[in-house]
Design an enzyme around this catalytic site. Structure first.
Site, PDB file in Angstrom:
ATOM      1  N   CYS A   2       0.857  -1.191   0.000  1.00  0.00           N
ATOM      2  CA  CYS A   2       0.000   0.000   0.000  1.00  0.00           C
ATOM      3  C   CYS A   2       0.888   1.233   0.000  1.00  0.00           C
ATOM      4  CB  CYS A   2      -0.861   0.017   1.264  1.00  0.00           C
ATOM      5  SG  CYS A   2      -1.889  -1.425   1.435  1.00  0.00           S
ATOM      6  N   ARG A  27       1.202   1.317  -5.991  1.00  0.00           N
ATOM      7  CA  ARG A  27       1.352   0.379  -4.862  1.00  0.00           C
ATOM      8  C   ARG A  27      -0.002  -0.117  -4.365  1.00  0.00           C
ATOM      9  NH1 ARG A  27       6.157   0.460  -2.147  1.00  0.00           N
ATOM     10  NH2 ARG A  27       5.122  -0.204  -0.238  1.00  0.00           N
ATOM     11  N   TRP A  76      -3.967  -1.540  -1.221  1.00  0.00           N
ATOM     12  CA  TRP A  76      -4.022  -2.774  -2.008  1.00  0.00           C
ATOM     13  C   TRP A  76      -4.573  -3.801  -1.038  1.00  0.00           C
ATOM     14  CZ3 TRP A  76      -3.635  -4.593  -6.877  1.00  0.00           C
ATOM     15  CH2 TRP A  76      -3.541  -5.966  -7.051  1.00  0.00           C
ATOM     16  N   ASN A 100       0.850  -0.523   6.030  1.00  0.00           N
ATOM     17  CA  ASN A 100       1.244  -1.310   4.862  1.00  0.00           C
ATOM     18  C   ASN A 100       1.831  -2.598   5.417  1.00  0.00           C
ATOM     19  OD1 ASN A 100       2.069  -2.233   2.362  1.00  0.00           O
ATOM     20  ND2 ASN A 100       4.031  -1.140   2.460  1.00  0.00           N
ATOM     21  N   GLY A 101       1.437  -3.746   4.824  1.00  0.00           N
ATOM     22  CA  GLY A 101       1.998  -5.021   5.276  1.00  0.00           C
ATOM     23  C   GLY A 101       0.907  -5.986   5.672  1.00  0.00           C
ATOM     24  N   GLU A 481       5.692 -23.036 -18.508  1.00  0.00           N
ATOM     25  CA  GLU A 481       5.716 -21.653 -18.001  1.00  0.00           C
ATOM     26  C   GLU A 481       6.916 -20.908 -18.575  1.00  0.00           C
ATOM     27  OE1 GLU A 481       3.807 -19.638 -16.866  1.00  0.00           O
ATOM     28  OE2 GLU A 481       5.063 -18.057 -16.045  1.00  0.00           O
ATOM     29  N   LYS A 485       6.587 -17.458 -20.753  1.00  0.00           N
ATOM     30  CA  LYS A 485       7.290 -16.222 -20.344  1.00  0.00           C
ATOM     31  C   LYS A 485       8.146 -15.690 -21.485  1.00  0.00           C
ATOM     32  CE  LYS A 485       5.664 -14.858 -17.657  1.00  0.00           C
ATOM     33  NZ  LYS A 485       4.609 -15.713 -17.181  1.00  0.00           N
ATOM     34  N   GLU A 488       5.991 -14.585 -24.679  1.00  0.00           N
ATOM     35  CA  GLU A 488       5.043 -13.452 -24.570  1.00  0.00           C
ATOM     36  C   GLU A 488       5.769 -12.112 -24.436  1.00  0.00           C
ATOM     37  OE1 GLU A 488       2.460 -13.022 -21.154  1.00  0.00           O
ATOM     38  OE2 GLU A 488       3.803 -14.208 -19.920  1.00  0.00           O
ATOM     39  N   HIS A 504       8.126 -38.826 -30.887  1.00  0.00           N
ATOM     40  CA  HIS A 504       6.854 -39.104 -31.570  1.00  0.00           C
ATOM     41  C   HIS A 504       6.535 -38.030 -32.587  1.00  0.00           C
ATOM     42  CE1 HIS A 504       6.185 -42.429 -28.867  1.00  0.00           C
ATOM     43  NE2 HIS A 504       6.548 -41.651 -27.871  1.00  0.00           N
ATOM     44  N   LYS A 603      -3.129  -7.031 -19.131  1.00  0.00           N
ATOM     45  CA  LYS A 603      -2.808  -7.639 -17.833  1.00  0.00           C
ATOM     46  C   LYS A 603      -3.945  -8.531 -17.364  1.00  0.00           C
ATOM     47  CE  LYS A 603      -0.595  -8.656 -14.174  1.00  0.00           C
ATOM     48  NZ  LYS A 603       0.448  -9.698 -14.324  1.00  0.00           N
TER      49      LYS A 603
HETATM   50  C1  AGP Z   1       0.928 -14.479 -17.822  1.00  0.00           C
HETATM   51  O1  AGP Z   1       2.273 -14.063 -17.982  1.00  0.00           O
HETATM   52  C2  AGP Z   1       0.024 -13.921 -18.853  1.00  0.00           C
HETATM   53  N1  AGP Z   1       0.067 -12.504 -18.820  1.00  0.00           N
HETATM   54  C3  AGP Z   1      -1.373 -14.526 -18.856  1.00  0.00           C
HETATM   55  O2  AGP Z   1      -1.212 -15.831 -19.361  1.00  0.00           O
HETATM   56  C4  AGP Z   1      -2.126 -14.657 -17.514  1.00  0.00           C
HETATM   57  O3  AGP Z   1      -1.478 -15.588 -16.689  1.00  0.00           O
HETATM   58  C5  AGP Z   1      -3.540 -15.162 -17.817  1.00  0.00           C
HETATM   59  O4  AGP Z   1      -4.199 -14.197 -18.601  1.00  0.00           O
HETATM   60  C6  AGP Z   1      -4.362 -15.432 -16.545  1.00  0.00           C
HETATM   61  O5  AGP Z   1      -4.553 -14.242 -15.854  1.00  0.00           O
HETATM   62  P1  AGP Z   1      -5.154 -14.314 -14.364  1.00  0.00           P
HETATM   63  O6  AGP Z   1      -4.149 -15.060 -13.533  1.00  0.00           O
HETATM   64  O7  AGP Z   1      -5.315 -12.877 -13.934  1.00  0.00           O
HETATM   65  O8  AGP Z   1      -6.469 -15.040 -14.419  1.00  0.00           O
END
Ligand code: AGP
Length: 608
Positions: A2, A27, A76, A100-101, A481, A485, A488, A504, A603
């Site tokens: 926060c 924050r 937050w 905050n915390g 994962e 990363k 993307e 295969h 996001k």
């Molecule tokens: C993760 O790096 C991506 N930006 C994306 O795959 C994200 O994980 C996915 O959209 C799910 O989002 P959420 O965790 O907010 O549901």
């Protein structure tokens, strides 16, 4: 995480507080509030929503603030959904306090205070601190704050106004930053540098346990024993944007480095007597974990990868069948759900449309739903039957990093809890697993020592078009994962394959120079994975191997390994994922990509 601001000086506190808080909205921004000395009275106003909504409320209530001393907060939410009543400051007759915390033992303290007749209006851990401080205060602010700290467990930074000390702001910090700043006939107490830059660059970073009192012309700092300390005044060199990133070049790198703290904040409150406990923090009764014979984990993207690892953990430890599905598939395939099925929805934002739709489908089908979310008060958090909040703080970068790690950690706790509830492991075994989990959290710090070595590998990926990730078991989920990363944020086409699956078909794509990142962190599968690595090397692949630092690579792998801190196989994902995040980050930087806001991405994906 926060935003805290305290001010005392010659300017109108309302102007300074609102201005300073606006630079801290990164924050936390789900609610905000201020308290200001108006004469000898403390006047408080707060509001759900962004800071603009607080400004509108001040105007609509025709509040006229002329005082020159006050505190403010942008929230937050961790404990208690975003709302007017949960917003800070929290006030009592004697004081007004912002925090905050995370106070890990707030439930126990709250229960004792309630038993003594204290009335609570919010669901926050912060209000507990306010009432306890009120009880301890008998006229000596610093003494009362020091006593308060002796009761609290967890992390906190407080700023406090005491009703009978107009013109003075008090504070203390432990595990959360608090900064005193020196202006011209005015002083500040803030949670982060950006808040003071328009006013001054002279600041004092308070140390663990330090208490502070600011007046218009003085800054008094005491250590936790009450001994006065000479303020170590430093000069802030950053501009506003750099300061909001904590000096890191991107929010993503800052959030990668925040993972050890995010993990401790999320896990520590959920361990009681060495065992996983969701009864206190999350109000999930112990009996809850005995009633399911099937589990369905549903999520998207990175959260789905955390779910895939969770599937592996739950099946291995609790021996309960688990399906882990991408939400956009799950919601349209008429999944077989019933009352004995627990549906776990994982989501950082708590707003992802496909995951929310899956939640609603699960509830319509009569299944119990448990959400693992990072945003308190989000739609998924509100609509699930049960919710476990992760405490990673705001994740600003589009690429999810610290949210993944805390989701993963919660999956470990759930797997151990289910194993205990189902008699698949005894308390001592569970305590040993929890010990390993806590050890893994601390081991994440060591991965940052590999940063410069990882940068060298990233440099060699700058011109790449394609890249393969390989892994077996937990390493396969982790490879997915790592692949997401990298692709993307660097836009390199990456694919993750189960190492045993290459023969295969996919191995036809391996030609001389093809880059392959192989994850070989599982001792139990090491020899198998190494044979797959030899298969691709024999076809000319350029290998990068992620393995334990206890592994001695054969000659053809020498100089092509990232050696990770060795942990029990089950816990290697915690350290492996940080190496993969750093690799993706540095590759994207070398390719001059927009790391925090990659093209085409948002996001939170709130559309289908
Ligand atoms: C993760 O790096 C991506 N930006 C994306 O795959 C994200 O994980 C996915 O959209 C799910 O989002 P959420 O965790 O907010 O549901």
């Amino acid at each position: 995480m926060c935003g805290i601001v305290g001010y005392t000086g010659h300017q109108k506190a309302v102007d300074v507080l609102l201005d300073a808080l606006s630079s801290l909205e990164y924050r936390g921004y789900d609610s905000s509030g201020i308290s200001i000395f108006e004469g000898t009275k403390i006047d408080t106003i707060k509001s759900l929503g962004r800071l603009d909504q607080l400004r509108e409320r001040i105007d609509s209530q025709k509040k006229v603030f002329s005082g020159t001393c006050g505190i403010g907060h942008t929230r937050w939410a961790t404990h208690g959904e975003p709302s007017d009543v949960n917003a800070h400051p929290h006030t009592t007759k004697k004081l007004s306090l912002v925090h905050n915390g995370i106070i890990e033992n707030y439930v126990q303290i709250r229960q004792k205070l309630q038993a003594d007749g204290y009335k609570f209006v919010s669901r926050t851990d912060t209000e507990t601190a306010a009432h306890l401080l009120d009880r301890l205060y008998t006229g000596d602010p610093m003494g009362a704050i020091r006593q308060l700290c002796s009761f609290l467990e967890g992390s906190y930074a407080f700023a406090v106004l005491f009703w009978d000390h107009p013109g003075e702001v008090y504070g203390v910090c432990k595990g959360c930053p608090l900064i005193a700043a020196k202006g011209k006939e005015e002083n500040f107490l803030v949670s982060d540098i950006p808040a003071i830059l328009p006013y001054t660059r002279d600041y004092v970073l308070l140390e663990e346990g330090d208490l502070v009192k600011i007046t218009a012309d003085s800054i008094l700092i005491q250590d936790s024993e009450g001994k006065e300390k000479i303020p170590n005044v430093q000069q802030a060199q950053w501009n506003m944007e750099q300061a909001q990133k904590g000096g890191y070049p991107h929010f993503m790198l800052k959030e990668i480095y925040e993972q050890p703290k995010a993990l401790r904040d999320t896990i520590h409150p959920r361990i009681v007597d060495g065992l996983p406990d969701f009864a206190i923090e999350d109000s999930i009764p112990d009996g809850f974990w005995r009633q399911f014979d099937r589990i369905s984990i549903v999520a998207c993207g990175t959260a789905w990868h955390a779910g895939m690892l969770g599937k592996g953990l739950i099946e291995r430890l609790a021996r309960i069948p688990v399906e882990c599905e991408i939400a956009s598939e799950f919601r349209y395939r008429s999944p077989l759900l019933d009352r004995r099925t627990l549906v776990i929805l994982i989501s950082q934002s708590g707003e992802t449309a496909d995951t929310l739709a899956a939640l609603r489908l699960a509830r319509e089908s009569g299944s119990t739903t448990l959400a693992v979310v990072n945003v308190t008060g989000s739609t998924i958090a509100r609509e699930a039957d049960y919710v476990i909040h992760t405490f990673a703080g705001p994740e600003i970068a589009v690429a999810s990093t610290k949210a993944f790690s805390v989701q993963l950690a919660v999956m470990y706790l759930i797997a151990i809890k289910l194993a205990l509830a189902g008699g698949r492991c005894q308390p001592d075994e569970a305590r040993s697993l929890i010990h390993n989990l806590l050890e893994a959290i601390e081991a994440t710090l060591k991965v940052f020592d590999l940063d410069s070595a990882i940068q060298k590998y990233a440099q060699s990926y700058v011109e790449l078009k394609d890249l393969f990730f390989l892994g077996r078991g937990l390493d396969y989920s982790l490879a997915m994962e790592g692949s997401l990363k990298l692709k993307e944020i660097s836009y390199i086409h990456c694919e993750a394959y189960a190492a045993g699956e290459l023969k295969h078909g996919t191995i036809s794509l391996i030609t001389p120079g093809t880059p392959v990142i192989a994850l070989a962190t599982q001792d139990a599968l090491l020899s198998k994975t190494l044979s797959n690595v030899r298969e691709v090397i024999s076809r000319g692949a350029e290998i990068l191997l992620l393995c334990k630092d206890t592994f001695t690579p054969e000659s053809e792998l020498a100089g092509k390994c990232i050696l990770l801190p060795a942990l029990d196989d089950l816990f290697m994902p915690f350290v492996g994922v940080i190496a993969l995040q750093l690799l993706a980050y540095h590759t994207a930087v070398f390719r001059d990509c927009d790391v925090d806001k990659p093209r085409n991405l948002a996001k939170s994906v709130t559309v289908e």
